[in-house]
Design a protein around this motif. Structure first.
Motif, PDB file in Angstrom:
ATOM      1  N   THR A 147     -10.154  -5.181 -15.252  1.00  0.00           N
ATOM      2  CA  THR A 147      -8.896  -4.499 -14.996  1.00  0.00           C
ATOM      3  C   THR A 147      -9.195  -3.192 -14.299  1.00  0.00           C
ATOM      4  N   ARG A 148      -8.452  -2.935 -13.279  1.00  0.00           N
ATOM      5  CA  ARG A 148      -8.613  -1.713 -12.508  1.00  0.00           C
ATOM      6  C   ARG A 148      -8.002  -0.563 -13.289  1.00  0.00           C
ATOM      7  N   ASP A 163      -8.843   3.516   4.389  1.00  0.00           N
ATOM      8  CA  ASP A 163      -8.377   3.672   5.761  1.00  0.00           C
ATOM      9  C   ASP A 163      -7.053   4.425   5.775  1.00  0.00           C
ATOM     10  N   ALA A 164      -6.573   4.709   6.981  1.00  0.00           N
ATOM     11  CA  ALA A 164      -5.369   5.528   7.129  1.00  0.00           C
ATOM     12  C   ALA A 164      -4.155   4.887   6.468  1.00  0.00           C
ATOM     13  N   SER A 165      -4.012   3.576   6.567  1.00  0.00           N
ATOM     14  CA  SER A 165      -2.824   2.942   5.972  1.00  0.00           C
ATOM     15  C   SER A 165      -2.894   2.992   4.447  1.00  0.00           C
ATOM     16  N   ASP A 166      -4.080   2.856   3.865  1.00  0.00           N
ATOM     17  CA  ASP A 166      -4.229   2.980   2.409  1.00  0.00           C
ATOM     18  C   ASP A 166      -3.894   4.401   1.967  1.00  0.00           C
ATOM     19  N   PHE A 167      -4.390   5.385   2.712  1.00  0.00           N
ATOM     20  CA  PHE A 167      -4.123   6.785   2.395  1.00  0.00           C
ATOM     21  C   PHE A 167      -2.619   7.048   2.439  1.00  0.00           C
ATOM     22  N   THR A 168      -1.971   6.563   3.493  1.00  0.00           N
ATOM     23  CA  THR A 168      -0.530   6.747   3.645  1.00  0.00           C
ATOM     24  C   THR A 168       0.233   6.073   2.511  1.00  0.00           C
ATOM     25  N   GLN A 169      -0.180   4.865   2.136  1.00  0.00           N
ATOM     26  CA  GLN A 169       0.474   4.146   1.042  1.00  0.00           C
ATOM     27  C   GLN A 169       0.361   4.946  -0.253  1.00  0.00           C
ATOM     28  N   ARG A 170      -0.798   5.517  -0.511  1.00  0.00           N
ATOM     29  CA  ARG A 170      -0.998   6.334  -1.704  1.00  0.00           C
ATOM     30  C   ARG A 170      -0.121   7.588  -1.664  1.00  0.00           C
ATOM     31  N   MET A 171      -0.031   8.219  -0.492  1.00  0.00           N
ATOM     32  CA  MET A 171       0.794   9.419  -0.359  1.00  0.00           C
ATOM     33  C   MET A 171       2.270   9.091  -0.564  1.00  0.00           C
ATOM     34  N   PHE A 172       2.726   7.933  -0.094  1.00  0.00           N
ATOM     35  CA  PHE A 172       4.121   7.534  -0.312  1.00  0.00           C
ATOM     36  C   PHE A 172       4.389   7.309  -1.797  1.00  0.00           C
ATOM     37  N   LEU A 173       3.412   6.758  -2.526  1.00  0.00           N
ATOM     38  CA  LEU A 173       3.569   6.624  -3.978  1.00  0.00           C
ATOM     39  C   LEU A 173       3.747   8.006  -4.600  1.00  0.00           C
ATOM     40  N   PHE A 174       2.925   8.962  -4.198  1.00  0.00           N
ATOM     41  CA  PHE A 174       3.023  10.311  -4.737  1.00  0.00           C
ATOM     42  C   PHE A 174       4.364  10.946  -4.370  1.00  0.00           C
ATOM     43  N   ASN A 187       4.513   3.968 -12.303  1.00  0.00           N
ATOM     44  CA  ASN A 187       5.227   3.457 -11.132  1.00  0.00           C
ATOM     45  C   ASN A 187       4.377   2.443 -10.376  1.00  0.00           C
ATOM     46  N   SER A 188       3.104   2.763 -10.184  1.00  0.00           N
ATOM     47  CA  SER A 188       2.206   1.860  -9.471  1.00  0.00           C
ATOM     48  C   SER A 188       2.077   0.525 -10.192  1.00  0.00           C
ATOM     49  N   GLN A 189       1.903   0.589 -11.502  1.00  0.00           N
ATOM     50  CA  GLN A 189       1.752  -0.641 -12.278  1.00  0.00           C
ATOM     51  C   GLN A 189       3.031  -1.466 -12.286  1.00  0.00           C
ATOM     52  N   SER A 204       3.325   1.223  -4.270  1.00  0.00           N
ATOM     53  CA  SER A 204       2.050   0.658  -4.705  1.00  0.00           C
ATOM     54  C   SER A 204       0.970   1.688  -4.434  1.00  0.00           C
ATOM     55  N   PHE A 205      -0.154   1.482  -5.046  1.00  0.00           N
ATOM     56  CA  PHE A 205      -1.288   2.380  -4.879  1.00  0.00           C
ATOM     57  C   PHE A 205      -2.428   1.548  -4.315  1.00  0.00           C
ATOM     58  N   ALA A 206      -2.695   1.712  -3.025  1.00  0.00           N
ATOM     59  CA  ALA A 206      -3.726   0.920  -2.361  1.00  0.00           C
ATOM     60  C   ALA A 206      -5.028   0.997  -3.137  1.00  0.00           C
ATOM     61  N   GLU A 207      -5.688  -0.145  -3.250  1.00  0.00           N
ATOM     62  CA  GLU A 207      -6.884  -0.225  -4.091  1.00  0.00           C
ATOM     63  C   GLU A 207      -8.035   0.620  -3.594  1.00  0.00           C
TER      64      GLU A 207
END
Length: 141
Positions: free
Chosen positions: A27-28, A108-119, A84-86, A101-104
């Motif tokens: 489990t992550r 890369d830039a899209s993962d970073f952006t996805q994480r920032m949108f979660l925040f 929220n992520s879970q 979602s919180f990119a695993e």
């Protein structure tokens, strides 16, 4: 005849099951990942409760008034972002139901952006505008 058919079926099932590779279920730890990312981006970059004037506070990032409770306690924010992520969406407050979602990897830039949108979405769900942090500069314009 029925007995031998059942015996053969059982034997085949046992062979199939034993031939399957052992799968370890890991489990992550999303809470740890969220906390590490929070630190990676430098936390909020601002402090709550600064320049209290009639229930509103200012932020050094913008010439706007924000609630003095913003940004929230770091631990509470990380717990809410993790929940929220879970859940896959903002679970309460402003924007409840907004998919997140919180990119695993965050590699890369899209993962970073996805994480920032979660925040961002978590912060807004708590009732704090994005300008109560210095994160707006980290989001795509």
């Amino acid at each position: 005849m029925k007995f031998s058919a059942a015996l053969i079926s059982t034997a085949l099932f046992a062979l199939t099951a034993s031939a399957a590779p052992a799968v370890s279920i890991e489990t992550r730890d999303v809470a740890t990942d969220v906390g590490l990312f929070f630190g990676f981006i430098g936390g909020y970059g601002v402090q709550a409760g600064v320049d209290n004037q009639g229930g509103a506070c200012s932020t050094p990032v913008a010439a706007a008034r924000i609630p003095c409770s913003c940004p929230p306690d770091q631990g509470a924010f990380i717990a809410t972002a993790t929940a929220n992520s879970q859940a896959g969406h903002v679970i309460s407050g402003n924007g409840a139901g907004t998919p997140v979602s919180f990119a695993e990897t965050g590699n890369d830039a899209s993962d970073f952006t996805q994480r920032m949108f979660l925040f961002r979405d978590t912060m807004q769900g708590i009732g704090c505008p994005i300008i109560s942090t210095n994160w707006a500069r980290l989001l795509p314009q």
